[in-house]
Scaffold this active site. Structure first.
Site, mmCIF file in Angstrom:
data_model
loop_
_atom_site.group_PDB
_atom_site.id
_atom_site.type_symbol
_atom_site.label_atom_id
_atom_site.label_comp_id
_atom_site.label_asym_id
_atom_site.label_seq_id
_atom_site.Cartn_x
_atom_site.Cartn_y
_atom_site.Cartn_z
ATOM 1 N N ASN A 88 -5.323 6.475 10.834
ATOM 2 C CA ASN A 88 -6.728 6.280 10.473
ATOM 3 C C ASN A 88 -6.999 4.782 10.351
ATOM 4 O OD1 ASN A 88 -7.163 9.091 10.252
ATOM 5 N ND2 ASN A 88 -6.340 9.091 8.169
ATOM 6 N N HIS A 101 -0.241 2.804 8.378
ATOM 7 C CA HIS A 101 0.704 3.920 8.263
ATOM 8 C C HIS A 101 0.421 4.952 9.333
ATOM 9 C CE1 HIS A 101 -2.730 4.517 5.554
ATOM 10 N NE2 HIS A 101 -2.672 5.803 5.873
HETATM 11 P P1 AMP Z 1 -5.232 7.285 4.887
HETATM 12 O O1 AMP Z 1 -6.407 8.061 4.369
HETATM 13 O O2 AMP Z 1 -4.972 7.461 6.333
HETATM 14 O O3 AMP Z 1 -5.325 5.838 4.470
HETATM 15 O O4 AMP Z 1 -3.962 7.923 4.199
HETATM 16 C C1 AMP Z 1 -3.468 7.536 2.956
HETATM 17 C C2 AMP Z 1 -2.492 8.588 2.537
HETATM 18 O O5 AMP Z 1 -1.668 8.058 1.530
HETATM 19 C C3 AMP Z 1 -3.121 9.876 1.960
HETATM 20 O O6 AMP Z 1 -2.696 10.987 2.749
HETATM 21 C C4 AMP Z 1 -2.584 9.922 0.540
HETATM 22 O O7 AMP Z 1 -2.302 11.236 0.113
HETATM 23 C C5 AMP Z 1 -1.334 9.079 0.635
HETATM 24 N N1 AMP Z 1 -0.894 8.431 -0.583
HETATM 25 C C6 AMP Z 1 -1.629 7.652 -1.408
HETATM 26 N N2 AMP Z 1 -0.875 7.186 -2.412
HETATM 27 C C7 AMP Z 1 0.385 7.658 -2.192
HETATM 28 C C8 AMP Z 1 1.626 7.523 -2.867
HETATM 29 N N3 AMP Z 1 1.742 6.798 -3.995
HETATM 30 N N4 AMP Z 1 2.702 8.160 -2.362
HETATM 31 C C9 AMP Z 1 2.596 8.898 -1.238
HETATM 32 N N5 AMP Z 1 1.463 9.055 -0.549
HETATM 33 C C10 AMP Z 1 0.369 8.453 -1.023
#
Ligand code: AMP
Ligand code: ZN
Length: 115
Positions: A88, A101
């Site tokens: 994203n 990511h």
């Molecule tokens: P995006 O919306 O593509 O930026 O994805 C961010 C992702 O990070 C989401 O799927 C969240 O659930 C995940 N996320 C946020 N904080 C953490 C964390 N501390 N550990 C693992 N995943 C996380």
């Protein structure tokens, strides 16, 4: 290391995560809010905010992230059935954490286009 970046802190081990893979350039860990039976995030150790900040010099690293996702999918046994990788980018792309990511999602059927 960007001090207010949650994924930099995860990479540094300052915030807990469940790591499934790591090497000198990237780590992979479980998403906190899984959207599929397997939902991992593959991140570079280097802080890159988003694909919108990707530079010529990041090409090999970007390839490494995708290749790592493919290797993990094979190793976990769902590659043949199929899986989804998602990046994203920025607000309209649904990005909420501004450290690049790759989402690796597997273990269920996906539809296209995504929402
Ligand atoms: P995006 O919306 O593509 O930026 O994805 C961010 C992702 O990070 C989401 O799927 C969240 O659930 C995940 N996320 C946020 N904080 C953490 C964390 N501390 N550990 C693992 N995943 C996380
Ligand atoms: Zn970061």
């Amino acid at each position: 290391m960007v001090s207010d970046c949650i994924f930099c802190k995860i990479a540094a081990g300052e915030i807990e995560s469940t790591r499934v893979y790591e090497d000198d350039r990237c780590i992979a860990f479980e998403d906190l809010n899984p959207q599929a039976p397997t939902h991992l995030l593959v991140i570079p150790r280097e802080h890159i905010s988003s694909m919108d900040e990707a530079e010529e010099g990041h090409k090999e690293l970007l390839g490494h992230l995708l290749f790592t996702a493919a290797e993990i999918a094979r190793e976990k046994g769902f590659a043949g059935r199929g899986y989804r990788t998602v990046i994203n980018t920025n607000s309209a792309g649904g990005q909420t954490v501004f450290h690049l990511h790759v989402h690796l999602l597997g273990g269920r059927q996906f539809v296209f286009p995504p929402g």
